[in-house]
Structure formats: structure tokens, C-alpha cells
Design an enzyme around this catalytic site. Structure first.
Site, PDB file in Angstrom:
ATOM      1  N   ARG A  68       0.837  -1.205   0.000  1.00 15.41           N
ATOM      2  CA  ARG A  68       0.000   0.000   0.000  1.00 15.41           C
ATOM      3  C   ARG A  68       0.865   1.246   0.000  1.00 15.41           C
ATOM      4  O   ARG A  68       0.459   2.308  -0.482  1.00 15.41           O
ATOM      5  CB  ARG A  68      -0.951   0.041   1.220  1.00 15.41           C
ATOM      6  CG  ARG A  68      -1.745   1.353   1.266  1.00 15.41           C
ATOM      7  CD  ARG A  68      -2.890   1.318   2.240  1.00 15.41           C
ATOM      8  NE  ARG A  68      -2.470   0.998   3.592  1.00 15.41           N
ATOM      9  CZ  ARG A  68      -1.872   1.837   4.424  1.00 15.41           C
ATOM     10  NH1 ARG A  68      -1.585   3.077   4.044  1.00 15.41           N
ATOM     11  NH2 ARG A  68      -1.538   1.470   5.632  1.00 15.41           N
ATOM     12  N   TYR A 126     -15.644  15.520 -16.081  1.00 13.15           N
ATOM     13  CA  TYR A 126     -16.062  14.113 -15.940  1.00 13.15           C
ATOM     14  C   TYR A 126     -16.919  13.946 -14.675  1.00 13.15           C
ATOM     15  O   TYR A 126     -16.586  14.484 -13.617  1.00 13.15           O
ATOM     16  CB  TYR A 126     -14.810  13.218 -15.874  1.00 13.15           C
ATOM     17  CG  TYR A 126     -15.132  11.806 -15.499  1.00 13.15           C
ATOM     18  CD1 TYR A 126     -15.926  11.015 -16.308  1.00 13.15           C
ATOM     19  CD2 TYR A 126     -14.681  11.260 -14.299  1.00 13.15           C
ATOM     20  CE1 TYR A 126     -16.266   9.721 -15.952  1.00 13.15           C
ATOM     21  CE2 TYR A 126     -15.003   9.966 -13.932  1.00 13.15           C
ATOM     22  CZ  TYR A 126     -15.802   9.201 -14.763  1.00 13.15           C
ATOM     23  OH  TYR A 126     -16.140   7.926 -14.407  1.00 13.15           O
ATOM     24  N   ASP A 198      -6.622  16.464 -16.504  1.00 10.97           N
ATOM     25  CA  ASP A 198      -7.063  15.086 -16.748  1.00 10.97           C
ATOM     26  C   ASP A 198      -6.843  14.832 -18.238  1.00 10.97           C
ATOM     27  O   ASP A 198      -7.538  15.390 -19.091  1.00 10.97           O
ATOM     28  CB  ASP A 198      -8.539  14.954 -16.350  1.00 10.97           C
ATOM     29  CG  ASP A 198      -9.085  13.542 -16.585  1.00 10.97           C
ATOM     30  OD1 ASP A 198      -8.486  12.787 -17.369  1.00 10.97           O
ATOM     31  OD2 ASP A 198     -10.128  13.217 -15.985  1.00 10.97           O
ATOM     32  N   LYS A 223      -8.322   3.326 -19.528  1.00 14.40           N
ATOM     33  CA  LYS A 223      -8.745   3.620 -20.912  1.00 14.40           C
ATOM     34  C   LYS A 223      -7.615   3.260 -21.886  1.00 14.40           C
ATOM     35  O   LYS A 223      -7.257   2.109 -21.990  1.00 14.40           O
ATOM     36  CB  LYS A 223      -9.169   5.082 -21.021  1.00 14.40           C
ATOM     37  CG  LYS A 223     -10.006   5.585 -19.859  1.00 14.40           C
ATOM     38  CD  LYS A 223     -11.329   4.880 -19.719  1.00 14.40           C
ATOM     39  CE  LYS A 223     -12.146   5.517 -18.606  1.00 14.40           C
ATOM     40  NZ  LYS A 223     -13.175   4.659 -18.070  1.00 14.40           N
TER      41      LYS A 223
HETATM   42  C1  LIG Z   1     -12.085  11.774 -18.324  1.00 10.38           C
HETATM   43  C2  LIG Z   1     -12.101  10.737 -17.251  1.00 10.38           C
HETATM   44  N1  LIG Z   1     -11.403  10.959 -16.119  1.00 10.38           N
HETATM   45  C3  LIG Z   1     -11.394  10.064 -15.110  1.00 10.38           C
HETATM   46  C4  LIG Z   1     -12.102   8.889 -15.197  1.00 10.38           C
HETATM   47  C5  LIG Z   1     -12.107   7.941 -14.031  1.00 10.38           C
HETATM   48  O1  LIG Z   1     -11.357   6.813 -14.306  1.00 10.38           O
HETATM   49  P1  LIG Z   1     -11.634   5.379 -13.625  1.00 10.38           P
HETATM   50  O2  LIG Z   1     -12.908   4.884 -14.199  1.00 10.38           O
HETATM   51  O3  LIG Z   1     -10.413   4.592 -14.001  1.00 10.38           O
HETATM   52  O4  LIG Z   1     -11.729   5.611 -12.159  1.00 10.38           O
HETATM   53  C6  LIG Z   1     -12.830   8.612 -16.349  1.00 10.38           C
HETATM   54  C7  LIG Z   1     -13.605   7.356 -16.464  1.00 10.38           C
HETATM   55  O5  LIG Z   1     -14.425   7.190 -17.336  1.00 10.38           O
HETATM   56  C8  LIG Z   1     -12.835   9.563 -17.405  1.00 10.38           C
HETATM   57  O6  LIG Z   1     -13.539   9.360 -18.538  1.00 10.38           O
END
Ligand SMILES: Cc1ncc(COP(=O)(O)O)c(C=O)c1O
Length: 415
Positions: A68, A126, A198, A223
Site C-alpha cells: 500500500r 467528468y 485530466d 482507458k
Molecule cells: C475523463 C475521465 N477521467 C477520469 C475517469 C475515471 O477513471 P476510472 O474509471 O479509471 O476511475 C474517467 C472514467 O471514465 C474519465 O472518462
């Protein structure tokens, strides 16, 4: 006599069967580096002395104590992402891996905000990030202003003395609006606060925000980085001092990346540039082929000259021998209302109706009923999202099959 046959020397001693089972001998760690990444599937590491343990845990000596806290496979993955994001920068960067993109985002926010802090983020941020800001941090006295678009002037106007950071997304979900990173970074520099980006929709193969002045870059590695829809993870790269705070918060909060997932996500990195080039080229081919379809009201894709930030994307995005890369998310808006978007999804054979994005499979989601279901039509309109819009994450299938699949589904839309 073979030098490499594992041989157990004659052994005696008092150890019983269970002790011998638990403490079975292991070969010494090999002197050579393995070509593939070893998975350190262990929760704990052994020390020679109690003092060594205290020094590593106290961060006074390098080493591993508990997964961790840190794990070598997770660190290798994070460093791999840093090598893509930060190559060519004249400062060192720190890197940390997380159990999900949301573990990364929430840890950044908790590391950099305190009670009374204020955050500026885009209105179309998001949903998970919006949720942490509105449903979690607000209860602890952190407020957020959500500004329309990615306009640097709007962000400047939203800043307050207590603003702790500005959050943005390189390519917004699902509108594909491109953030004006250099001007946002200038606003943040003037204010003396970090710009957190992001970069999930772009990946470091399409855009490297640290080069445009970002302080921290996070991505959902679930992704494009993982790329096969079989692992969940997140990663953050950036300014070493900020990253030390992010690491401390990660250890406290516990959102570390597990070693098996780190192995899979690291393996994704090996082919990320090749996959991404193909994703982007196919997305461009699909966007171009569908642009004049009579059932299409609009297509949002940064490579199209009609995209509002086409020129900005041309400046910020990376290219390869195959040309400039503009990402592989299309926002398709068929003529009609919500039902038209849902019928477009249902009419596909190759494209799958599924959540997430960035994998080998082409997946679609009807935005108003899924990722942005909390918004009514007025809120959708304010965020620039039509009721019928469909987000298409272009996969690695043959481009002509995707064009045929989407065209026949559009042809069959009523009206
Ligand atoms: C733009 C964006 N940021 C963050 C995330 C969060 O990622 P996770 O699903 O791996 O927690 C997503 C998930 O769809 C996303 O599309």
C-alpha cells in the site's frame, strides 16, 4: 554438472514440515534484468534488520516495505507513463500509480485542498470528478466553481484568494472541446496555483500537458493506457514537490495500484503509441466518411476543420510519421431527439453499447441517458450536449467496417 539446475543441498535441522513449507528456499534474485516486467505480487517486503525497516518506512532510505505504501511493479508502471509524458522537460517529475482514475483524482484533490479551499473546474468535467467535488469535498468545506468551456478568461474570473487549484481536461467528455492549456497554465502561474489536467481522453501519445505548463497530469489508465478493457488503474505525473504531497495522501487514503493490475497496465504502455496511432487514424477516417451523412446533425472531432478548437488542437497535439493525432473519441449527433441517439446505438453490430472507452473494441454510449444522465435538457444545452448525442470510442477494428456499421445504423434511423 549443470550450472542452472535447481539443486537442494542435503539438509537436516529441526524445522518441521509446516515451517519448511512456509520458508521454502528461493533462488537468489537474478543478476540480469528480465525483459518482461516482473510482478511483485506481495503485500510485504522483508528487511535484514529492524533499523532498515524503520528507515524505509520513515522514507529515510530507499526500499519497499508494504505494497500500500509502494510496490516495484506499480512504480515501474508509473515511471513508464512519466517517460511518455515528460520526455524532453528540463525538470525531473514524480510519478504515482493508483487503483483507478478516480483514486488518482480524489487523492490529488485531497492532497492539495484543505477546509475552505476553492477549486475551479469546467462545467462539463467528468462526472466522477464532479461527484468528488460536489458530494464529498463540499461536506468538508471545499467549494468549486464550474466554468463554461475551457476559456482562460472565464477561469481567471472565477479565481478567488482561496483557490487551491484549477482542474481541466485536455479533451472534454463528450463534447471533445480542447482545453487552452498554455493560457490556462499562464493564469495559474500568475495566481501561484497548480493546473491539474485530466489527460485521459488524449493519452500522452496525443498530448503531453506538462509541456504546455501543467503542474500535474492524471489519467484513467483504465482507458487507452491499459487499452484492452481488462484492467483498472490511474496514474499521476508532475512536479516533484506536489507529487510528494500526492504520494503522502495516497499512502494515507490507500488507493494504491495492485501489482497484477500494474503488470497489465505496464504491458499496455509497450503498445500505446502503435495502438493510439491506429485509433486516431481510424477515428479521422470515420469522422470524414460520416460528416455528410443526411441523418447527422453534427460530428464533433478535433481533426475536423469545423471543430471550434481545430487550430488549437493542431498546436497542442502530438504527431507521428502518420500525421497529427487528434484522439479517437467522436461525438455523433444524429438529427432528432433522445430516441434517435438510442436507436443509433441499438442499430450497431460491430460497435458495442458499453461503458468506458479507449479499448480495442469500439464502444458507444448515448450521452444524455448514461454519462450525463443527471442533467436535464437545459443543463445539457448549457454544457453543449444535444439530447441525441452519442459518444463513440473508436477501437482497433478495420476502419471500413466501422464506417459501414455506423452508416447502416444511421440509414435506419426513422424520419
Ligand atoms: C475523463 C475521465 N477521467 C477520469 C475517469 C475515471 O477513471 P476510472 O474509471 O479509471 O476511475 C474517467 C472514467 O471514465 C474519465 O472518462
Amino acid at each position: 554438472m549443470s550450472k542452472n539446475l535447481p539443486v537442494l543441498p542435503p539438509s537436516s535441522g529441526d524445522d518441521g514440515e509446516s515451517t519448511r513449507a512456509v520458508h521454502a528456499p528461493r533462488p537468489a534474485p537474478p543478476a540480469q534484468q528480465p525483459l518482461g516486467l516482473p510482478t511483485y505480487r506481495t503485500s510485504a517486503f522483508v528487511f535484514d534488520t529492524a533499523q532498515d525497516y524503520a528507515d524505509v518506512l520513515g522514507d529515510r532510505a530507499p526500499g519497499y516495505s508494504y505494497s500500500r505504501v509502494d510496490n516495484p511493479t506499480a512504480d515501474a508502471f508509473a515511471l513508464g507513463v512519466a517517460a511518455l509524458e515528460a520526455h524532453g522537460l528540463d525538470q525531473p517529475v514524480g510519478a504515482q500509480a493508483f487503483a483507478s482514475g478516480m483514486a488518482a483524482s480524489s487523492t490529488i484533490l485531497l492532497a492539495l485542498c484543505s477546509s475552505g479551499s476553492h477549486v475551479v473546474a469546467p462545467a462539463a468535467v467528468y462526472g466522477g470528478t464532479y461527484g468528488v467535488l460536489r458530494h464529498v469535498l463540499e461536506r468538508f468545506g471545499v467549494t468549486a466553481t464550474f466554468v463554461e468551456g475551457n476559456d482562460a478568461d472565464a477561469v481567471r474570473a472565477a479565481l478567488r484568494p482561496e483557490t487551491a487549484l484549477v482542474w481541466t481536461e485536455t479533451i472534454a467528455n463528450p463534447t471533445t472541446a480542447v482545453a487552452d492549456l498554455p493560457n490556462l497554465a499562464a493564469v495559474c502561474r500568475e495566481a501561484g496555483i497548480p493546473l491539474v489536467v485530466d489527460n485521459t481522453f488524449a493519452s500522452p501519445v496525443v498530448c503531453r500537458p506538462l509541456h504546455w505548463g501543467a503542474s500535474l497530469v492524471m489519467q484513467s489508465a483504465t482507458k487507452y493506457i491499459g487499452g484492452h478493457s481488462d484492467a483498472t488503474g490511474g496514474v499521476v505525473v508532475g512536479d516533484v514537490e506536489l507529487m510528494a504531497r500526492v504520494r503522502a495522501a495516497r499512502i494515507d487514503l490507500g488507493g494504491n495500484l495492485a501489482p497484477d493490475e500494474a503488470f497489465l497496465l505496464h504491458r499496455g504502455l509497450l503498445t500505446l503509441p502503435v495502438r493510439m496511432a491506429r485509433h486516431c487514424a481510424t477515428a479521422a477516417a470515420v469522422a470524414e466518411a460520416l460528416a455528410d451523412h443526411p441523418r447527422i446533425e453534427r460530428i464533433d472531432y478535433p481533426q475536423l476543420s469545423t471543430h471550434p478548437q481545430h487550430a488549437l488542437a493542431g498546436k497542442l497535439f502530438e504527431g507521428g510519421s502518420e500525421g497529427k493525432r487528434y484522439g479517437a473519441i467522436l461525438s455523433l449527433t444524429p438529427r432528432g431527439e433522445r430516441a434517435a441517439g438510442m436507436a443509433l446505438c441499438d442499430g450497431l453490430r460491430v460497435g458495442k453499447v458499453a461503458t468506458s472507452l479507449g479499448g480495442a473494441h469500439t464502444v458507444v454510449s448515448h450521452v444524455a441517458s448514461t454519462t450525463h444522465r443527471q442533467m436535464d435538457d437545459a443543463a445539457l444545452a448549457a454544457a453543449g450536449i444535444a439530447p441525441s448525442s452519442v459518444r463513440v470510442s473508436i477501437g482497433l477494428e478495420d476502419p471500413e467496417d466501422l464506417v459501414r456499421d455506423l452508416s447502416q445504423a444511421l440509414d435506419r434511423l426513422p424520419g
